[in-house]
Design an enzyme around this catalytic site. Structure first.
Site, PDB file in Angstrom:
ATOM      1  N   GLY B  31      -9.277  30.847 -39.143  1.00 42.33           N
ATOM      2  CA  GLY B  31     -10.605  29.809 -38.620  1.00 42.33           C
ATOM      3  C   GLY B  31     -10.302  29.660 -37.105  1.00 42.33           C
ATOM      4  N   TYR B  32     -11.204  28.646 -36.761  1.00 41.83           N
ATOM      5  CA  TYR B  32     -11.311  28.273 -35.318  1.00 41.83           C
ATOM      6  C   TYR B  32     -11.529  29.906 -34.401  1.00 41.83           C
ATOM      7  CZ  TYR B  32     -10.693  24.854 -31.516  1.00 41.83           C
ATOM      8  OH  TYR B  32     -11.339  24.288 -30.509  1.00 41.83           O
ATOM      9  N   HIS B  34     -12.459  32.854 -32.357  1.00 41.38           N
ATOM     10  CA  HIS B  34     -12.705  33.582 -30.892  1.00 41.38           C
ATOM     11  C   HIS B  34     -13.190  35.006 -30.945  1.00 41.38           C
ATOM     12  CE1 HIS B  34      -8.682  35.188 -31.113  1.00 41.38           C
ATOM     13  NE2 HIS B  34      -8.229  33.872 -31.391  1.00 41.38           N
ATOM     14  N   GLY B  36     -11.447  37.325 -29.989  1.00 45.13           N
ATOM     15  CA  GLY B  36     -10.765  38.249 -30.825  1.00 45.13           C
ATOM     16  C   GLY B  36     -11.158  38.564 -32.105  1.00 45.13           C
ATOM     17  N   HIS B  37     -11.107  37.291 -32.782  1.00 36.77           N
ATOM     18  CA  HIS B  37     -11.710  37.633 -34.271  1.00 36.77           C
ATOM     19  C   HIS B  37     -13.285  38.357 -34.565  1.00 36.77           C
ATOM     20  CE1 HIS B  37      -9.329  33.782 -34.672  1.00 36.77           C
ATOM     21  NE2 HIS B  37      -8.710  34.389 -35.578  1.00 36.77           N
ATOM     22  N   MET B 184      -6.693  35.819 -25.993  1.00 39.99           N
ATOM     23  CA  MET B 184      -7.319  34.856 -26.901  1.00 39.99           C
ATOM     24  C   MET B 184      -6.417  34.493 -28.109  1.00 39.99           C
ATOM     25  SD  MET B 184     -11.484  35.350 -26.508  1.00 39.99           S
ATOM     26  CE  MET B 184     -11.952  35.895 -25.019  1.00 39.99           C
TER      27      MET B 184
END
Lengths: 282, 282
Positions: B31-32, B34, B36-37, B184
């Site tokens: 989670g959280y 960015h 990149g995800h 990131m």
């Protein structure tokens, strides 16, 4: 029955049935099959649409000095038995197919793998966990069947299958015995005729425990003494362990007032035999 | 996008698509989210019919004194981002759902998990292997996507997925960087403005290595000295490791005449940042 030796082929063949909603049942074995194995296959046949049996003598679950090299084999007879039992697929991979580059990965189960065979055979259950995980990932069965003679193994497998969220139901099936009570085992073939007689001390000791319990005995040490003396009275025997344990945790029980498992590992000659019995106490 | 919190529901929902031959893609995250995800999600969307993302801050991969308790969370923003990215299922289980009775099972990978973060964070990769195995067994994707910022993690995952014959293809995706080069990371939010400036020392050191290599330098110790001096010149930095390793084995390389990976772990203030760069040598 189709014999498959390659992992990729196994995936392809079985996937066809999985994706039309067929229930896949799986019986992993090390071959040299006996009635104990066949009881698993029979149950598997009853409960599933497709029955897969594997024969693989897994090197990673044998310790140094154990019987990996001489583990009995009879592929012809095994194949005939499985064919007659209505098996759909026999998966019989080579060691190279299963461990092309060995394995950098270890699966360890704490708790239930401590003590008993976990102590006598260091690394054994890591080897079992590794190969069963690999086989379950290859076959991806709905249900997999294991014998309760390897009671600790069954508990270890149930534990990691739950912990790892593997999508297979693990079924334990009762020990199948010869007419005289000896638990069926591929390793019984190692016994000469004298040893074969002495080997009855394992299963016969359970009757002594029943007697003692019914006589009101609850002291572990007392009943353990009865069992150990009885086994030692048989020629060529050497006790590896005779443990009274909790059937769930496999930790030694303090007394015999609740359900317990008597787990035995006894060398008869050079052959290490195991057996166990669950005692239900009122 | 459907949000699922229960393992059983996840199996049911995704199974419907699997069994009509849909390709399932999976992006596990903490989670959280960015960019990149999102690059993983985008690739996953391109290559699969059904996209599953998980958000689970996995307690077993954090060590004592690490940032498990304060790991940043923003479920509302994450959900919005994933919705916009065309995700089909968000799997967001609780710790109780994932570890109802803890775990007696440990998965360890030798070799690639030694050294680097494996040394700095004992047990970290066991925790990663455990949770990724669980998630892959729950989602059963055809492909799963991981970022190359966690390069060692990617190698560990590839290793056990191969060793355990898991039926998922593991895809590594390039590091996504801020405009100024910072890799990131959800943890970048911990940095204050001074630390944020210093944090550039990781990515900027790669240019120095390029220069040195192009200048004909092949001595590890020389280039390591350049990198370490450069990082130390930045305020609030403390080097955890700066290692020149083989991109496959992650063992230290003897010289820089072949392809190598520079892997960095640097504390900037109290925040531990990692970054890496693959250097292709002619």
């Amino acid at each position: 029955m189709k014999i498959i030796t390659k992992i990729s082929e196994s995936r392809e063949e079985i996937n066809i049935f999985r994706c039309v909603g067929k229930r896949i049942g799986f019986v992993p074995t090390m071959g040299y099959l006996h009635e104990g194995h066949l009881s698993l296959v029979k149950k598997c046949r009853e409960e599933n649409d497709i029955v897969v049996v594997s024969i693989f003598v897994n090197p990673t679950q044998f310790g140094a000095g154990e019987d990996f090299e001489r583990y009995p084999k009879d592929m012809k007879n095994d194949t005939d038995m499985l064919q007659k039992a209505g098996v759909d697929f026999l998966f019989a991979p080579s060691a190279e197919e299963m461990y092309p580059t060995g394995s950098s990965t270890t699966i360890s189960v704490s708790g239930v793998s401590d003590g008993l065979c976990g102590s006598s055979r260091p690394g054994h259950f890591d080897g079992v966990a590794l190969v069963v995980t690999k086989l379950l990932n290859i076959i991806m069965p709905n249900k997999a069947y294991f014998g309760m003679k390897d009671y600790q193994q069954l508990q270890v497998i149930k534990r990691f299958v739950t912990d790892l969220n593997m999508n297979t139901k693990i079924i334990g099936m009762p020990i199948v015995r010869e007419a005289d009570g000896l638990a069926m085992s591929s390793r019984n073939v190692y016994l000469n005729s004298e040893e074969r007689k002495s080997a009855l001390c394992l299963s016969r000791s359970f009757a002594l425990v029943h007697e003692a319990i019914e006589g009101g005995e609850t002291e572990v040490s007392e009943v353990k003494h009865i069992v150990e003396s009885f086994i030692k009275d048989h020629p060529h025997t050497r006790i590896d362990y005779a443990q009274f344990v909790d059937p769930e945790t496999l930790k030694p029980v303090k007394d015999l007032s609740r359900d317990f498992l008597l787990a035995l590992a006894v060398y008869v000659g050079k052959t290490r035999l195991i057996d166990n019995n669950l005692f239900k106490v009122m």
